[in-house]
Design a protein around this motif. Sequence first.
Motif, short mmCIF file in Angstrom:
data_model
loop_
_atom_site.label_atom_id
_atom_site.label_comp_id
_atom_site.label_asym_id
_atom_site.label_seq_id
_atom_site.Cartn_x
_atom_site.Cartn_y
_atom_site.Cartn_z
N ASN A 1 0.85 -1.19 0.00
CA ASN A 1 0.00 0.00 0.00
C ASN A 1 0.88 1.24 0.00
O ASN A 1 1.90 1.29 0.69
CB ASN A 1 -0.92 0.03 1.22
CG ASN A 1 -1.95 1.13 1.12
OD1 ASN A 1 -2.59 1.29 0.08
ND2 ASN A 1 -2.12 1.90 2.18
N PRO B 1 -2.79 1.30 -3.56
CA PRO B 1 -2.10 0.02 -3.45
C PRO B 1 -1.57 -0.48 -4.81
O PRO B 1 -2.02 -0.04 -5.87
CB PRO B 1 -3.17 -0.93 -2.91
CG PRO B 1 -4.28 -0.04 -2.42
CD PRO B 1 -4.22 1.19 -3.26
N HIS C 1 -6.02 -4.35 -1.00
CA HIS C 1 -4.75 -5.06 -1.07
C HIS C 1 -4.88 -6.39 -0.32
O HIS C 1 -5.85 -6.64 0.39
CB HIS C 1 -3.60 -4.22 -0.49
CG HIS C 1 -3.80 -3.79 0.93
ND1 HIS C 1 -4.20 -2.51 1.27
CD2 HIS C 1 -3.67 -4.46 2.11
CE1 HIS C 1 -4.29 -2.41 2.58
NE2 HIS C 1 -3.98 -3.60 3.11
#
Length: 396
Positions: free
Chosen positions: A239, A257, A350
């Motif tokens: 991220n 991300p 993510h």
Amino acid sequence: MLKGLMRLAPCAAVLCSLISTAHADEGKRVFTGTLGKTPIVVELNTAQQDEVTGRYFYEKYHRDLPLSGALLDSTLTLVEGNNRYGDDKPLPTLKLEETADGWQGEWQSPQGKKLAVQLSEAKLAAPSSNALPFIAALPASDPYEYLRVQGLKLKPLKKQDFMGYTLQWWTEPDSKISLFSVESGLPKDDLQRVNQQLLGRLWSEVISYHGCQLMGGENVEFMQQAEPKLISPAVVSLNISTSYYCGGAHPDFGDSPLNIDVNTGHPLSLEDVLWVGKGQPLLHAERDSLGDKPLNESESAARSTYQREVLVPWLIKQFTALYPEEMKKPTQEDDCDFTDESIWGYSSWHFTAKGLYLGPYFARVQRSCDAPDWSILPYSVVKQHPGAVKLQLPQN
């Protein structure tokens, strides 16, 4: 971020040494030359002659200075800088005459100091054979930025052990942008594919930094932090959090991300990993490198409809079952309402060790509600709804 970047194909030996700066955008041309005795790089857009725009940087410093003005007959008159925040300070000017392959004239400071300006159409040295695909694509996509990054170098920072993988952190000193490459823990070919994406993203963020500097002027702010989230034989996920002020009414912040398919080196879209719609999932919907075909208008509309009408209601239903306390309807108007469908439309997502993290996005007045730590969809649920790419997901 820059789209559609790919490694340049081999070219004839004579042409490979120099690549002409065919206009990356209609009306834009890139020049190199000198202001006084100092080397500079200049980008000008003269498509609208009464509103010429541009920018330039000294090769020694790399930071953009904005240009604006007009082209009358063959005379280009430009102002360097602007008074966008209400200042009324005098600004430097440039007065240039067109030549066979560029411009010549003079720069004048507000105090009257004059320096000669000589500019010629830029000729770009071809990227080295081992250049990152991101860098190798810049001569065609953005020659101005290609010339900037030629003068920048990455500096190694610390090494880090993360989930059994060795990470090498890098920084670009001018912008202070930092990101990591994976040094060990994956097969050699996988490392190369993954690191091309990671280091390409680092350079992309450096370019974004300079774009922010250009728009924000003296009051600019651009602070960024990258954090690895999951590395496995199948995926590399991180991220990137950015706090920025690039002009406008308010500063802002957000997450961006990067999720990489180790097997191909391609970035992953959410539809690659999770699909709750009917029929076949949208394949590779967010590919931004290696020449993958972007979504056309109808495909983009179909994806937007899927996210709004299928994914978001399904996601709220899942989170309500998994996290009933957090998903309760708020009792006060200014409380965080995680049942609001509009906040999940374009979730920042993510991988984590426990599942897919999907972050909501609130309007500015409620940005403190962003990035809750609980909004994770367990892999046991994700595996029931596989996306377009076959991935070996972690066990819960």
